[in-house]
Scaffold this active site. Structure first.
Site, PDB file in Angstrom:
ATOM      1  CD  GLU A  53      40.607   4.254  -6.863  1.00  0.00           C
ATOM      2  OE1 GLU A  53      40.292   5.361  -6.403  1.00  0.00           O
ATOM      3  OE2 GLU A  53      40.343   3.890  -8.043  1.00  0.00           O
ATOM      4  CB  ALA A 164      52.439  23.684 -38.281  1.00  0.00           C
TER       5      ALA A 164
END
Length: 381
Positions: A53, A164
């Protein structure tokens, strides 16, 4: 005229620019709109620096735009407390915005609706729950850790377990040889997973067999994640490759080492030790994995990536400590004598652990599978 959802989608894209850098803070984006034109935008880049912001308001001022009467689109409720920076809710009030559209309430107990309430008290219109599900995907670790803290439950980080594997679910030959199962594109994707993680956990066996670096080797603004080695018996040596790269390494064991691994002050790598509780599930002195995760969460660790062998991976899964599985499957067969992905010595179908598909996509010539556990006793955000 663009909709609230379209502007919030842009704020979410802005927040993603802090993917590798904001920890322990959340990734947040903000867009300021006036008369259906974007007058300022920003995102949180790093803890201690301006929040989204504040950066959006500064951007508007730099462009010469007046923020009075504007609408602010923020991916997370503006903070309401003083931390390393002032509260953003007050910043929006001072900027004289007329309306704030928030994606979701901040789960941080120090905020938890207070930011929105402060804005409403100041006469600002507040709209909540705009693209909340999409915004929540930005910060799974922060949301989990803060949500558990808000329920007076010992917080835990968000845990991903990466593997993997071959088509037949194998991760290495019986000898331990494993390089390479997957292709370069999948390995680059793993680097991005590391970069967004606050800590990477591996076991002593992985260090002894593969001698990995466990560092981030792609061009990002990310800090190197904390490298955590579970070494209950203090078997690893000072010459391991993991100690030769910049960053922090912590060696975890339930027992103190007889002789500690040390590095020179001039070395870019620093080594420390963490003594945790011993697991009650085994007669041997082994690390209590949940105690380790609790300790990491207390240090502001939001997201953890586990890269380990079958035994440690199976232990995390068996204890229901894994939020997300990330499997890279290569189109190859390693054979029945090769090593499995997980050591889970089940004997009956009733012991199976089911997972839900979250994402399936090609990465190069490999398949990336993302799954979440269907049955879990963990506190969920």
């Amino acid at each position: 005229m663009a909709s609230d959802q379209e502007y919030m989608a842009l704020a979410i894209q802005l927040a993603k620019q802090g993917l590798y850098t904001t920890s322990p803070n959340p990734r947040v984006g903000c867009v300021l709109v006036k008369n259906d034109e974007i007058i300022g935008q920003g995102f949180h880049f790093k803890a201690g620096e301006g929040h989204a912001e504040v950066n959006a308001i500064a951007d508007a001022k730099q462009r010469g735009n007046d923020t009075q009467g504007a609408t602010a689109y923020v991916t997370l409720e503006p903070c309401s407390h003083f931390g390393r920076t002032p509260p953003c809710a007050q910043g929006l009030i001072d900027a004289n915005v007329a309306r704030v559209v928030g994606a979701m309430t901040d789960p941080n107990p120090q905020v938890a609706g207070n930011g929105f309430n402060i804005l409403r008290t100041a006469g600002i219109e507040v709209v909540d729950n705009c693209l909340a599900a999409e915004s929540a995907k930005l910060n799974p670790g922060f949301i989990k850790r803060m949500s558990m803290a808000g329920k007076n439950t010992e917080p835990l980080p968000y845990v991903r377990l990466k593997m993997a594997t071959s088509l037949d679910g194998r991760t290495a030959m019986q000898s331990g040889e494993s390089q390479w199962i997957t292709g370069p594109e999948a390995r680059a994707e793993v680097q991005r997973l590391r970069a967004q993680s606050c800590a990477i956990i591996c076991g002593a066996d992985s260090v002894l067999i593969d001698d990995p670096s466990m560092n981030v080797r792609i061009e990002t603004d990310s800090r190197q994640p904390l490298r955590v080695i579970i070494d209950s018996q203090h078997r690893i040596n000072a010459d391991a490759n993991i100690f030769t790269h910049p960053g922090k390494v912590v060696i975890v064991s339930p027992v103190a080492p007889e002789s500690a691994i040390t590095r020179n002050e001039s070395d870019a790598c620093s080594v420390s030790y963490l003594q945790t509780a011993a697991s009650e599930n085994n007669d041997r002195q082994q690390v209590d994995l949940k105690d380790l995760l609790v300790t990491l969460a207390r240090q502001g660790i939001n997201e953890v990536l586990i890269e380990s062998g079958a035994q440690l991976a199976g232990a995390f899964i068996a204890q229901d400590l894994v939020d997300e599985l990330v499997l890279f499957t290569a189109p190859t067969l390693l054979g029945s004598d090769a090593r499995p992905a997980f050591t889970l010595p089940f004997e009956t179908m009733g012991q199976q652990i089911r997972w839900s598909w979250q994402d399936v996509r090609m990465v190069g010539n490999d398949l990336k599978l993302v799954l979440k556990s269907q049955v879990s006793s963990k506190e969920k955000p």
